[in-house]
Design a protein around this motif. Structure first.
Motif, PDB file in Angstrom:
ATOM      1  N   ASP A 260       0.812  -1.216   0.000  1.00 57.26           N
ATOM      2  CA  ASP A 260       0.000   0.000   0.000  1.00 57.26           C
ATOM      3  C   ASP A 260       0.849   1.270   0.000  1.00 57.26           C
ATOM      4  N   GLY A 261       2.126   1.135  -0.371  1.00 55.57           N
ATOM      5  CA  GLY A 261       2.986   2.310  -0.458  1.00 55.57           C
ATOM      6  C   GLY A 261       3.449   2.863   0.872  1.00 55.57           C
ATOM      7  N   LYS A 262       3.179   2.154   1.986  1.00 55.13           N
ATOM      8  CA  LYS A 262       3.529   2.659   3.313  1.00 55.13           C
ATOM      9  C   LYS A 262       4.504   1.706   4.004  1.00 55.13           C
ATOM     10  N   VAL A 263       5.529   2.289   4.589  1.00 55.58           N
ATOM     11  CA  VAL A 263       6.519   1.515   5.334  1.00 55.58           C
ATOM     12  C   VAL A 263       6.058   1.471   6.786  1.00 55.58           C
ATOM     13  N   VAL A 264       5.602   0.303   7.234  1.00 55.17           N
ATOM     14  CA  VAL A 264       5.062   0.148   8.582  1.00 55.17           C
ATOM     15  C   VAL A 264       6.140  -0.430   9.484  1.00 55.17           C
ATOM     16  N   LEU A 265       6.368   0.237  10.616  1.00 52.80           N
ATOM     17  CA  LEU A 265       7.387  -0.170  11.574  1.00 52.80           C
ATOM     18  C   LEU A 265       6.816  -0.144  12.977  1.00 52.80           C
ATOM     19  N   GLY A 266       6.748  -1.320  13.620  1.00 47.34           N
ATOM     20  CA  GLY A 266       6.426  -1.368  15.031  1.00 47.34           C
ATOM     21  C   GLY A 266       7.659  -1.073  15.856  1.00 47.34           C
ATOM     22  N   PRO A 267       7.501  -0.795  17.155  1.00 48.60           N
ATOM     23  CA  PRO A 267       8.666  -0.562  18.001  1.00 48.60           C
ATOM     24  C   PRO A 267       9.677  -1.699  17.905  1.00 48.60           C
ATOM     25  N   GLY A 268      10.944  -1.337  17.719  1.00 47.88           N
ATOM     26  CA  GLY A 268      12.011  -2.318  17.588  1.00 47.88           C
ATOM     27  C   GLY A 268      12.312  -2.724  16.161  1.00 47.88           C
ATOM     28  N   GLN A 269      11.389  -2.466  15.218  1.00 50.31           N
ATOM     29  CA  GLN A 269      11.589  -2.915  13.846  1.00 50.31           C
ATOM     30  C   GLN A 269      12.434  -1.925  13.051  1.00 50.31           C
ATOM     31  N   ARG A 270      13.057  -2.450  11.986  1.00 50.35           N
ATOM     32  CA  ARG A 270      13.838  -1.619  11.075  1.00 50.35           C
ATOM     33  C   ARG A 270      13.490  -1.960   9.636  1.00 50.35           C
ATOM     34  N   ALA A 271      13.781  -1.034   8.744  1.00 50.12           N
ATOM     35  CA  ALA A 271      13.645  -1.273   7.308  1.00 50.12           C
ATOM     36  C   ALA A 271      14.724  -0.484   6.581  1.00 50.12           C
ATOM     37  N   ASP A 272      15.370  -1.129   5.611  1.00 51.80           N
ATOM     38  CA  ASP A 272      16.299  -0.444   4.718  1.00 51.80           C
ATOM     39  C   ASP A 272      15.587  -0.216   3.400  1.00 51.80           C
ATOM     40  N   LEU A 430       5.222  -7.618  13.938  1.00 51.12           N
ATOM     41  CA  LEU A 430       4.115  -6.788  14.388  1.00 51.12           C
ATOM     42  C   LEU A 430       2.795  -7.508  14.130  1.00 51.12           C
ATOM     43  N   LEU A 431       2.041  -7.707  15.210  1.00 44.37           N
ATOM     44  CA  LEU A 431       0.747  -8.386  15.136  1.00 44.37           C
ATOM     45  C   LEU A 431      -0.361  -7.400  15.429  1.00 44.37           C
ATOM     46  N   GLY A 432      -1.305  -7.275  14.496  1.00 45.97           N
ATOM     47  CA  GLY A 432      -2.473  -6.448  14.734  1.00 45.97           C
ATOM     48  C   GLY A 432      -3.496  -7.182  15.577  1.00 45.97           C
ATOM     49  N   PRO A 433      -4.536  -6.479  16.015  1.00 48.87           N
ATOM     50  CA  PRO A 433      -5.580  -7.126  16.807  1.00 48.87           C
ATOM     51  C   PRO A 433      -6.157  -8.337  16.090  1.00 48.87           C
TER      52      PRO A 433
END
Length: 471
Positions: A260-272, A430-433
């Motif tokens: 969806d064009g969005k970089v989603v990051l939960g706490p602790g996560q990284r993305a290059d 990252l787990l959603g509800p």
């Protein structure tokens, strides 16, 4: 005067819903070291200008007096040697988030090492098996110490890096500040602990609030993103650009556009990411964080200078990273232990819950550890060294949980019953509800290892456990 984010559930509203912030750590603030070189690192009180021009400095805790701490940079195959000194008013440790380290170097108090006392020292030393983007933070009283600023990037360069024009780092921080730009109190408040965690009202990139990030038309940028927040989840939309994800949690992945064009990051996560700057001189494009409904804001703006484009078409060079030497899970001989997440507001609270918790549980077990001075827990999972472990996380709560496993990057096999789209390795998922995810990993190092939610207020009020790997 830069605005703040709106703060929900608190009387600390101090601005509009827009926040500008960006920055590249200057080379002088980086520690570029190699084999045989020891790095000295200390944690202690400091002051930093978090809110920007017109606001006073904020009293923080920092590594080497910097927010974030110095960028520790090595090459794959080096041995990291860090001589750590504790000048804080309380004990602490350092956890090397995402790195495969010997158990004694993992930084978990009472589990892998004693807490480093006030005025004490501890020498960390470990080989760097994997290249990638990692980070470091305390594991003592984490919800307080991380919120006070004790975070830093740990970068391991590939032996043969991909070709880019600039290698940028954005360490994302989230702060709950008063109108006077001081850290707000209320750490561990049950409202935070039973809901989404301590979400702040000010977001920084590399500890700074700035209006824009300067870029040049035609350049190719490798952007390393680290979510070092206590609880905030980010969903970044790089408007006018087409970022490609090349690594997740430090581990290479087949290059692809973010969903969806969005970089989603939960706490602790990284993305290059690799981003080709396809705008024209003089243009500007917003980077918007839209994870929370009705709370979207401008994180920063990519601003093109007036200089001529660096090139007329995107750089013709591969962007795929070489795989790290991770042991491949053997699913045919795997052992299985599923983990059910429960608790929180609107969930099944542990029967022993009181005004300070526990509020969360894994497989019905709530690990209460308010001050995090020692993670003395019986193992939830026991596996033999060298064995493949398969685990399904089942989130039965109404809240988001980034589940982090120490010691072992894991393959994501499926999400909500559907095979993972990419060959994805993670150390934090990252787990959603009401979501589920199935993972697999090889237990290659003996010892007791933490498994916990990286919303730190959830961790400290029940949502953590121990994985025991026997020899």
């Amino acid at each position: 005067m830069p605005p703040f984010l709106p703060l929900t559930r608190r009387d600390l509203l101090i601005g509009s819903a827009l926040l500008a912030g960006a920055g590249l750590l200057p080379r002088a603030a980086r520690a570029a070291v190699g084999e045989g070189t020891a790095v000295s690192l200390s944690a202690g009180p400091a002051r930093a200008n978090l809110a920007g021009a017109g606001f006073p400095d904020t009293a923080v805790w920092a590594y080497d007096g910097r927010i974030p701490g110095p960028e520790l940079r090595f090459r794959q195959g080096d041995t990291a040697r860090i001589a750590f000194a504790n000048a804080l008013p309380e004990p602490t440790t350092i956890h090397w988030h995402g790195l495969r380290v010997p158990n004694a170097m993992d930084g978990v108090p009472g589990l892998s090492q004693p807490p480093v006392p006030v005025g004490g020292r501890f020498d960390y030393e470990f080989p760097l098996k994997d290249a990638g983007t990692f980070w470091y933070h305390p594991h003592v009283n984490s919800g307080v110490q991380v919120a006070h600023g004790l975070t830093g990037a740990f970068i391991v360069d590939e032996r043969e890096p991909i070709r880019v024009d600039r290698d940028l780092l954005w360490l994302l921080g989230d702060w709950r500040l008063t109108k006077e730009a001081e850290l707000a109190g209320g750490f561990g408040h049950p409202m935070d602990a039973t809901h989404a965690g301590r979400i702040g009202n000010t977001v920084t990139i590399n500890g700074a609030v700035r209006d824009s990030v300067p870029v040049r038309a035609g350049e190719r940028v490798r952007l390393r993103l680290i979510n070092a927040a206590n609880a905030r989840v980010f969903a970044l939309d790089f408007q006018g650009h087409t970022p490609r994800v090349i690594a997740l949690d430090g581990q290479p992945v087949t290059p692809h556009a973010p969903p969806d064009g969005k970089v989603v990051l939960g706490p602790g996560q990284r993305a290059d990411l690799v981003i080709d700057m396809e705008g024209r001189p003089g243009e500007g494009f917003d980077v918007v964080d839209g994870f929370y409904p009705r709370m979207a804001y401008r994180l920063t703006r990519l601003t093109y200078g007036d200089e001529a484009p660096l090139r007329d078409s995107p750089l013709d060079a591969p962007i795929a990273l070489a795989a790290n030497p991770l042991p491949e899970p053997d699913l045919s001989g795997a052992v299985r232990q599923d983990v059910v997440l429960d608790g929180g507001m609107h969930g099944a609270m542990p029967k022993t819950a009181g005004p300070r918790g526990p509020f969360w549980a894994l497989n019905g077990v709530a690990a209460m550890n308010h001050q995090s001075m020692g993670h003395h827990l019986e193992p939830l999972i026991t596996v033999k060294r060298g064995q493949t472990q398969v685990t399904a996380f089942v989130n039965e709560t109404g809240w988001w949980h980034p589940m982090h496993l120490h010691g072992f990057p894991f393959r994501v096999l499926s999400r909500n019953g559907r095979p993972a789209e990419h060959r994805e390795w993670r150390d934090t998922i990252l787990l959603g509800p009401r979501e589920t995810a199935e993972i697999a990993f090889v237990a290659e190092e003996a010892g007791d290892w933490m498994l916990h939610c990286h919303v730190l207020e959830h961790q400290e009020t029940g949502m953590m456990a121990v994985l025991r790997v026997t020899a």
